[in-house]
Structures are given as structure tokens and as C-alpha cells.
Design an enzyme around this catalytic site. Structure first.
Site, PDB file in Angstrom:
ATOM      1  N   SER A 142       0.934  -1.143   0.061  1.00  0.00           N
ATOM      2  CA  SER A 142       0.002  -0.135  -0.025  1.00  0.00           C
ATOM      3  C   SER A 142       0.797   1.216  -0.162  1.00  0.00           C
ATOM      4  O   SER A 142       2.093   1.213   0.311  1.00  0.00           O
ATOM      5  CB  SER A 142      -0.927   0.032   1.312  1.00  0.00           C
ATOM      6  OG  SER A 142      -1.428   1.105   1.555  1.00  0.00           O
ATOM      7  N   TYR A 155      -3.784  -0.376  10.140  1.00  0.00           N
ATOM      8  CA  TYR A 155      -3.517  -0.446   8.514  1.00  0.00           C
ATOM      9  C   TYR A 155      -2.109  -0.395   8.025  1.00  0.00           C
ATOM     10  O   TYR A 155      -1.478  -1.227   7.483  1.00  0.00           O
ATOM     11  CB  TYR A 155      -4.637   0.151   7.885  1.00  0.00           C
ATOM     12  CG  TYR A 155      -4.517  -0.130   6.359  1.00  0.00           C
ATOM     13  CD1 TYR A 155      -5.183  -1.276   5.877  1.00  0.00           C
ATOM     14  CD2 TYR A 155      -3.797   0.828   5.442  1.00  0.00           C
ATOM     15  CE1 TYR A 155      -5.209  -1.435   4.647  1.00  0.00           C
ATOM     16  CE2 TYR A 155      -3.856   0.325   3.992  1.00  0.00           C
ATOM     17  CZ  TYR A 155      -4.688  -0.722   3.493  1.00  0.00           C
ATOM     18  OH  TYR A 155      -4.878  -1.075   2.254  1.00  0.00           O
TER      19      TYR A 155
HETATM   20  N1  LIG Z   1      -8.395  -0.014  -3.048  1.00  0.00           N
HETATM   21  C1  LIG Z   1      -7.359   0.637  -2.940  1.00  0.00           C
HETATM   22  O1  LIG Z   1      -6.950   1.543  -3.355  1.00  0.00           O
HETATM   23  C2  LIG Z   1      -6.048  -0.271  -2.254  1.00  0.00           C
HETATM   24  C3  LIG Z   1      -4.827   0.495  -2.187  1.00  0.00           C
HETATM   25  C4  LIG Z   1      -3.984  -0.005  -1.430  1.00  0.00           C
HETATM   26  C5  LIG Z   1      -4.103  -1.576  -1.065  1.00  0.00           C
HETATM   27  N2  LIG Z   1      -5.311  -2.367  -1.061  1.00  0.00           N
HETATM   28  C6  LIG Z   1      -5.243  -3.571  -0.633  1.00  0.00           C
HETATM   29  O2  LIG Z   1      -5.905  -4.510  -1.652  1.00  0.00           O
HETATM   30  C7  LIG Z   1      -6.439  -5.445  -1.008  1.00  0.00           C
HETATM   31  C8  LIG Z   1      -7.831  -5.511  -1.632  1.00  0.00           C
HETATM   32  O3  LIG Z   1      -8.841  -4.859  -1.145  1.00  0.00           O
HETATM   33  P1  LIG Z   1      -9.552  -3.919  -2.120  1.00  0.00           P
HETATM   34  O4  LIG Z   1      -9.510  -2.564  -2.053  1.00  0.00           O
HETATM   35  O5  LIG Z   1      -9.965  -4.796  -3.255  1.00  0.00           O
HETATM   36  O6  LIG Z   1     -11.090  -4.029  -0.926  1.00  0.00           O
HETATM   37  P2  LIG Z   1     -12.382  -5.055  -1.185  1.00  0.00           P
HETATM   38  O7  LIG Z   1     -13.176  -5.159  -2.400  1.00  0.00           O
HETATM   39  O8  LIG Z   1     -13.043  -4.659   0.046  1.00  0.00           O
HETATM   40  O9  LIG Z   1     -11.539  -6.487  -1.002  1.00  0.00           O
HETATM   41  C9  LIG Z   1     -11.282  -7.000   0.540  1.00  0.00           C
HETATM   42  C10 LIG Z   1     -11.537  -8.563   0.225  1.00  0.00           C
HETATM   43  O10 LIG Z   1     -10.888  -9.035   1.280  1.00  0.00           O
HETATM   44  C11 LIG Z   1     -11.938 -10.263   1.600  1.00  0.00           C
HETATM   45  N3  LIG Z   1     -12.035 -10.294   3.245  1.00  0.00           N
HETATM   46  C12 LIG Z   1     -12.325  -9.243   3.947  1.00  0.00           C
HETATM   47  N4  LIG Z   1     -12.291 -10.004   5.221  1.00  0.00           N
HETATM   48  C13 LIG Z   1     -12.062 -11.331   4.988  1.00  0.00           C
HETATM   49  C14 LIG Z   1     -12.080 -12.428   6.200  1.00  0.00           C
HETATM   50  N5  LIG Z   1     -12.216 -12.496   7.342  1.00  0.00           N
HETATM   51  N6  LIG Z   1     -12.025 -13.652   5.526  1.00  0.00           N
HETATM   52  C15 LIG Z   1     -11.702 -13.854   3.997  1.00  0.00           C
HETATM   53  N7  LIG Z   1     -11.792 -12.929   3.333  1.00  0.00           N
HETATM   54  C16 LIG Z   1     -11.801 -11.471   3.925  1.00  0.00           C
HETATM   55  C17 LIG Z   1     -13.376  -9.485   1.200  1.00  0.00           C
HETATM   56  O11 LIG Z   1     -14.516 -10.671   0.906  1.00  0.00           O
HETATM   57  P3  LIG Z   1     -15.388 -11.076   1.999  1.00  0.00           P
HETATM   58  O12 LIG Z   1     -15.868  -9.679   2.565  1.00  0.00           O
HETATM   59  O13 LIG Z   1     -16.397 -11.808   1.048  1.00  0.00           O
HETATM   60  O14 LIG Z   1     -14.796 -11.997   2.953  1.00  0.00           O
HETATM   61  C18 LIG Z   1     -12.826  -8.743  -0.030  1.00  0.00           C
HETATM   62  O15 LIG Z   1     -13.086  -9.690  -1.154  1.00  0.00           O
HETATM   63  C19 LIG Z   1      -6.282  -5.212   0.518  1.00  0.00           C
HETATM   64  O16 LIG Z   1      -5.235  -5.747   0.981  1.00  0.00           O
HETATM   65  C20 LIG Z   1      -5.954  -3.741   0.637  1.00  0.00           C
HETATM   66  O17 LIG Z   1      -5.545  -3.232   1.769  1.00  0.00           O
HETATM   67  C21 LIG Z   1      -6.387  -1.369  -1.792  1.00  0.00           C
END
Ligand SMILES: NC(=O)c1ccc[n+]([C@@H]2O[C@H](COP(=O)([O-])OP(=O)(O)OC[C@H]3O[C@@H](n4cnc5c(N)ncnc54)[C@H](OP(=O)(O)O)[C@@H]3O)[C@@H](O)[C@H]2O)c1
Length: 250
Positions: A142, A155
Site C-alpha cells: 500500500s 492498517y
Molecule cells: N483499493 C485500494 O485503493 C487499495 C490500495 C492499497 C491496497 N489495497 C489492498 O488491496 C487488497 C484488496 O482490497 P480492495 O481494495 O480490493 O477492497 P475489497 O473489495 O473490500 O476487498 C477485500 C477483500 O477481502 C475479503 N475479506 C475481508 N475480510 C475477510 C475475511 N475475514 N476472510 C476472508 N476474506 C476476507 C473480502 O471478501 P469477503 O468480505 O467476502 O470476505 C474482499 O473480497 C487489500 O489488501 C487492501 O489493503 C487496496
């Protein structure tokens, strides 16, 4: 002669946590489009099935915060004869709490899901990768791996850890053909960043912070994902690839 073959993932199997939504889903689709079979892991089965629709692979509904999750996921893959060659650790959470207010439980869950699970889930599949002398682990770092953002205490700590975890995984396993790298995304619109994108002023601020002048679109992850999952990155390991429009360059 073309160089297409170095990006070809035919015959490879990839397991993607958080594969039902956002960044995990986009990365899973990239790998599937490049020929891989995909195993999508998350809690919401219907979302996983929707993300898999029309593609080769399977879904495993699991709560990664459960202590038994890595073993249960391993067993589900083994039972299906589908141990993965590629792991993408994309499941994550951000409690967005100030340092004054975060509870021990919120802290523990954030470190558990964002940092501990990527290690222990990878560790359980490494013996299979060693047997093939080939594997790829892609973690999701990140901007907060290196920078402090408001309400990012837990985070940021977890994502700082993810960067170092990635280097340490590379040190431990690369000699056996298992390359470990991370993608560090800028701001991409997902469920996790709804609070950012619901506020035009905040979203515009982050867009202006980049060199390119816009926030990320999920399609921007396709090339970097296929690169890090394929032969194209044979001599790339222990690296954090920023996919942030140049946010960290200026
Ligand atoms: N979006 C950004 O700008 C950004 C930037 C930097 C890094 N990231 C990173 O990218 C990754 C994906 O995030 P995203 O932005 O795509 O958000 P997201 O759509 O909310 O993805 C998070 C995923 O994690 C799963 N999850 C959460 N808690 C869980 C649990 N207890 N067990 C199993 N699965 C779980 C969720 O599925 P369920 O709820 O169905 O379990 C969901 O598919 C994360 O590591 C985040 O920190 C995102």
C-alpha cells in the site's frame, strides 16, 4: 518469434484471497485471461461464484480470521487435486481508526488478516511449490507501507509489515523457484476505499497527488499482475511494485 509465451499462464493454478471483489477479483480475472485456473477465497460465497462465472476454477468460502482457515483451505484444494502454483494475498481490511481510539480487537484483526494470514497461507502451500521448483507469491502492499495516512495506525503497521514480509519470503524461498513480490496500489475504487471515493474533494486530492493525474482503475492491475505471476518475472523477487500512477514518485 513473439514473446507472448513468457506471459502465458496456461497450466498454472492461482489462489486469490479476496478474489470476490475489488483488487483481488481484478487480479484473478487477469490471471484467468492469461490462461490460469483460479481458486477464489473469501467469506461471501455468492460474490465468489459471481466472480468465477464462466471461468475455469473453483471457489472456497472461508473466514480467513479463523485460526483453522489456512489448513481448511489447503485441504479443500488438495481434495480437489488443485494445489496452487500462484498465491495472491489480497484479502484485507482497514478499520480507519485514530491511534487514540483503536481497540485491541481491531488492531489484532487488522494485523491478523493483512499480515499474518498472507504468511501462514503461503507457508502451507510452499512445499507443493518447492516440489515443482516453481511458484509465485504476490502480496498487496500500500501507499501506507511507507507513508502515514490519517486514521491508518493499524492498517499502516500491517502494510509496512507486508513489504518486509515480501522481502523475507523472497530471501527464504526464491532459491527454490518461488518468487515473492508485492504490488503497492495507489487509490483504486473498491469497497475498502468507499469512504475516499464518496468524497469528491478527497478523491480529487489523491488524483492530483499522482504524476499521471488520476486515481487507479482496476484494469490498471492487469499487466503488473500477469508480469509478476509469469515467466516474465523470473529474475524479479523481493520487490514492491508501485502501481500508483506515480503517487510515490513525487
Ligand atoms: N483499493 C485500494 O485503493 C487499495 C490500495 C492499497 C491496497 N489495497 C489492498 O488491496 C487488497 C484488496 O482490497 P480492495 O481494495 O480490493 O477492497 P475489497 O473489495 O473490500 O476487498 C477485500 C477483500 O477481502 C475479503 N475479506 C475481508 N475480510 C475477510 C475475511 N475475514 N476472510 C476472508 N476474506 C476476507 C473480502 O471478501 P469477503 O468480505 O467476502 O470476505 C474482499 O473480497 C487489500 O489488501 C487492501 O489493503 C487496496
Amino acid at each position: 518469434m513473439t514473446t507472448d509465451h513468457i506471459f502465458d499462464l496456461s497450466g498454472k493454478r492461482a489462489l486469490i484471497t479476496g478474489g470476490g471483489s475489488g483488487i483481488g477479483k481484478a487480479m484473478a480475472h487477469a490471471l484467468s485471461d492469461a490462461g490460469a485456473s483460479i481458486i477464489l477465497v473469501g467469506r461471501r460465497k455468492a460474490l465468489l461464484q459471481e466472480a468465477l462465472e464462466g471461468r475455469d476454477g473453483m471457489v472456497i468460502a472461508a473466514d480467513l480470521l479463523a485460526a483453522a482457515a489456512p489448513q481448511a483451505i489447503y485441504d479443500a484444494c488438495a481434495d480437489a487435486g488443485a494445489l496452487p502454483d500462484i498465491i495472491i494475498n489480497a484479502a484485507g481490511l482497514n478499520p480507519r481508526k485514530h491511534a487514540d481510539d483503536i481497540s485491541p480487537e481491531q488492531w489484532q484483526q487488522t494485523i491478523q488478516l493483512n499480515l499474518n494470514v498472507p504468511f501462514f497461507l503461503s507457508q502451507i502451500f510452499v512445499p507443493h511449490m518447492k516440489q515443482n521448483n516453481w511458484g509465485r507469491i504476490i502480496n498487496i502492499a500500500s501507499l501506507q507501507s511507507t507513508r502515514a495516512f490519517t486514521n491508518g495506525i493499524a492498517y499502516g503497521a500491517s502494510k509496512g509489515g507486508v513489504s518486509q514480509l515480501t522481502r523475507a519470503m523472497a530471501e527464504a524461498w526464491s532459491k527454490e523457484g518461488i518468487n515473492a513480490n508485492a504490488i503497492a496500489p495507489g487509490f483504486f475504487p473498491t469497497e475498502l476505499t468507499a469512504a475516499v471515493f464518496e468524497n469528491d474533494a478527497v478523491a480529487s486530492h489523491h488524483a492530483a497527488m499522482t504524476c499521471i493525474g488520476r486515481n487507479g482503475g482496476l484494469e490498471d492491475l492487469t499487466g503488473p499482475t500477469i508480469f509478476l505471476a509469469s515467466e516474465a518475472s523470473n529474475y524479479v523477487t523481493g520487490q514492491i511494485l508501485s502501481v500508483d500512477g506515480g503517487y510515490t514518485a513525487k
